[in-house]
Design an enzyme around this catalytic site. Structure first.
Site, PDB file in Angstrom:
ATOM      1  N   GLY A  83       0.750  -1.047  -0.020  1.00  0.00           N
ATOM      2  CA  GLY A  83       0.106   0.055   0.130  1.00  0.00           C
ATOM      3  C   GLY A  83       1.281   1.194   0.009  1.00  0.00           C
ATOM      4  O   GLY A  83       0.217   2.569  -0.656  1.00  0.00           O
ATOM      5  N   GLU A  84       2.293   1.356   0.616  1.00  0.00           N
ATOM      6  CA  GLU A  84       2.659   2.349   0.924  1.00  0.00           C
ATOM      7  C   GLU A  84       4.129   2.420  -0.676  1.00  0.00           C
ATOM      8  O   GLU A  84       4.223   3.431  -0.856  1.00  0.00           O
ATOM      9  CB  GLU A  84       3.934   2.786   2.166  1.00  0.00           C
ATOM     10  CG  GLU A  84       3.132   2.705   3.247  1.00  0.00           C
ATOM     11  CD  GLU A  84       2.100   1.202   3.643  1.00  0.00           C
ATOM     12  OE1 GLU A  84       1.305   1.912   4.225  1.00  0.00           O
ATOM     13  OE2 GLU A  84       2.477   0.036   2.945  1.00  0.00           O
ATOM     14  N   PHE A  85       3.802   1.154  -1.520  1.00  0.00           N
ATOM     15  CA  PHE A  85       4.681   1.285  -2.386  1.00  0.00           C
ATOM     16  C   PHE A  85       4.109   2.150  -3.728  1.00  0.00           C
ATOM     17  O   PHE A  85       4.168   2.845  -3.954  1.00  0.00           O
ATOM     18  CB  PHE A  85       4.905  -0.055  -2.561  1.00  0.00           C
ATOM     19  CG  PHE A  85       6.002   0.195  -4.018  1.00  0.00           C
ATOM     20  CD1 PHE A  85       6.720   0.528  -4.444  1.00  0.00           C
ATOM     21  CD2 PHE A  85       4.577  -0.178  -5.351  1.00  0.00           C
ATOM     22  CE1 PHE A  85       6.297   0.322  -6.188  1.00  0.00           C
ATOM     23  CE2 PHE A  85       4.294  -0.643  -6.553  1.00  0.00           C
ATOM     24  CZ  PHE A  85       5.889   0.054  -6.874  1.00  0.00           C
ATOM     25  N   GLY A  88       3.789   5.562  -3.764  1.00  0.00           N
ATOM     26  CA  GLY A  88       4.703   6.255  -3.178  1.00  0.00           C
ATOM     27  C   GLY A  88       5.195   6.164  -4.502  1.00  0.00           C
ATOM     28  O   GLY A  88       6.414   6.847  -5.037  1.00  0.00           O
TER      29      GLY A  88
END
Length: 446
Positions: A83-85, A88
């Site tokens: 999710g963070e990938f 970003g």
């Protein structure tokens, strides 16, 4: 003293993880990934030391005008999980576009991120982040030699951050969001507050987060927004077409249930069983588990099928094969990578996770403009969810009856449906642009 116990706790965590890995597949992947990274770093250690001396010599010669400077920047980007990938990703791809000769190293903490994106072609290396011990940190930074370090949303690793600061490597945290109940803002949270001051700049999603950081003396906070909005706009522009989904939907309204957990399905299955008006439904489980999908299929009174089976009805070009089949009302998405594009076909969206683990990405359906529903109470830490609720584009529900009432209203009243859809669409369009602000901060580091 706190740093000592912090590192000791990490060693204990690794020890326990090795035991849990015997029984838990996901933990086993993490342990194996950590071991592989450790061996790789060990093998590179001596060579990297010699290479480092050579690079320093070249820089010295260049400084004295004896040879031209022609070096590539090195960017280290860290994401906790998938999710963070995705959050970003617009920044990573902007770095690649602006610094085409740069070396980009992408690290993950979670196997769910690494396993899916280990072949991501916009970076030069994808790896697990070694456990945050002083020895691992020095070996990792000696190997990568970053010119800039970027952390996405969160992940506060004490030893990494302090070593980055010690080496004077510009370090940024972006798409961050803070809440008053976090340890940074408690009277006894000094250990955690020190990590904040290791960042050259923290780019936050909202004014409330900036105010919290200012309240503890951190002055280098900038309101930049959430890069996830840039990502969903990007996905919407590049959304794939699926003839199979078009054929499945036909002329009926479509409800897409994204990232469904068992807790979500406990509320939604009774609704689906009693709903009588025309409606097609696509359900994308949070984790693809054939046994779980089969259990849900048995609990449903309407005909359903898995996408991988349903897809056999179509040729390689997406055209339907000339065979007869029974009607189908519900489709389970048992593949990875389709959901974000499938929202383009939806008239309504339900986003899972808020009953237990935490709400998933509401921006994926919002970018297409549609009423959005999700559970409670675990949505409070997601700024976009709070904003959509305030704007009226989203509705939170706790029971089957609440969902039935809320869904019936937007199903039957086109004017209300369009108002909610417009609120969601406008929110994404007005708040996109965080990537450009992050890139401006990166440029300031050089």
């Amino acid at each position: 003293m706190f740093a000592f116990f912090y590192t000791l706790g990490l060693h204990l965590l690794v020890f326990l993880a090795n035991i849990v890995a015997l029984f838990h597949p996901k933990t086993r992947k993490w342990v194996e990934g950590q071991r592989a990274k450790s061996k790789k770093q060990g093998a590179k250690g001596k060579g990297q030391e010699a290479k480092g001396k050579g690079q320093r010599a070249k820089k010295d010669l260049a400084f004295r005008g004896m040879m031209p400077v022609r070096e590539s920047k090195v960017f280290w980007v860290h994401a906790a999980s998938l999710g963070e990938f995705e959050q970003g990703r617009p920044v990573i791809e902007a770095i690649r576009a602006e610094y085409p000769h740069a070396r980009i190293v992408l690290s993950f903490f979670s196997p769910s991120g690494y396993e899916i994106r280990k072949d991501y072609d916009q970076v030069d290396e994808v790896c697990y982040l070694p456990v945050d011990t002083p020895r691992n940190v020095k070996r990792f930074l000696d190997s990568v030699q970053p010119d800039v370090a970027l952390f996405i949303k969160y992940e506060f690793w004490y030893n990494y951050l302090h070593e980055l600061k010690k080496r004077q490597i510009p370090t940024f945290l972006f798409s961050a969001i803070f809440r008053p109940n976090q340890l940074f803002f408690k009277p006894y949270g000094g250990f955690y507050r020190r990590m904040l001051f290791c960042f050259n700049e923290i780019l936050v999603q909202n004014e409330a987060s900036k105010h919290l950081l200012n309240s503890v003396g951190y002055a280098s906070a900038t309101v930049a927004g959430d890069t996830r909005l840039d990502r969903v706009v990007q996905i919407a522009k590049q959304a794939k077409s699926y003839p199979e989904i078009e054929a499945f939907k036909g002329t009926d309204p479509l409800l897409v249930i994204g990232s469904a957990w068992p807790d979500d399905m406990e509320v939604l299955i009774p609704f689906l069983n009693q709903w009588e008006a025309p409606l097609k439904v696509i359900i994308a489980p949070h984790e693809i588990n054939t046994e779980q999908i089969q259990q849900w299929q048995k609990a449903l009174k309407k005909p359903s099928e898995r996408f991988t089976v349903y897809g056999l009805r179509f040729g390689v070009d997406g055209t339907p094969l000339d065979i007869l089949h029974s009607p189908l009302d519900i489709l389970f998405l048992d593949t990875i990578g389709m959901l974000a594009s499938l929202f383009r076909y939806a008239d309504f969206a339900y986003v899972g996770g808020a009953f237990k683990d935490g709400l998933h990405n509401t921006m994926e359906p919002a970018v297409y403009g549609m009423p959005i529903f999700f559970g409670q109470p675990y949505y409070q830490k997601f700024q976009e969810a709070l904003d959509l609720l305030q704007l009226g584009g989203a509705t939170t529900i706790a029971t089957t009856q609440e969902f039935t009432t809320a869904f019936t209203e937007v199903y039957q009243n086109l004017e209300i449906r369009q108002q909610k859809a417009g609120s969601c669409y406008d929110y994404v369009q007005k708040n996109a642009g965080a990537t450009a602000k992050v890139m401006a901060s990166i440029r300031s580091a050089f």
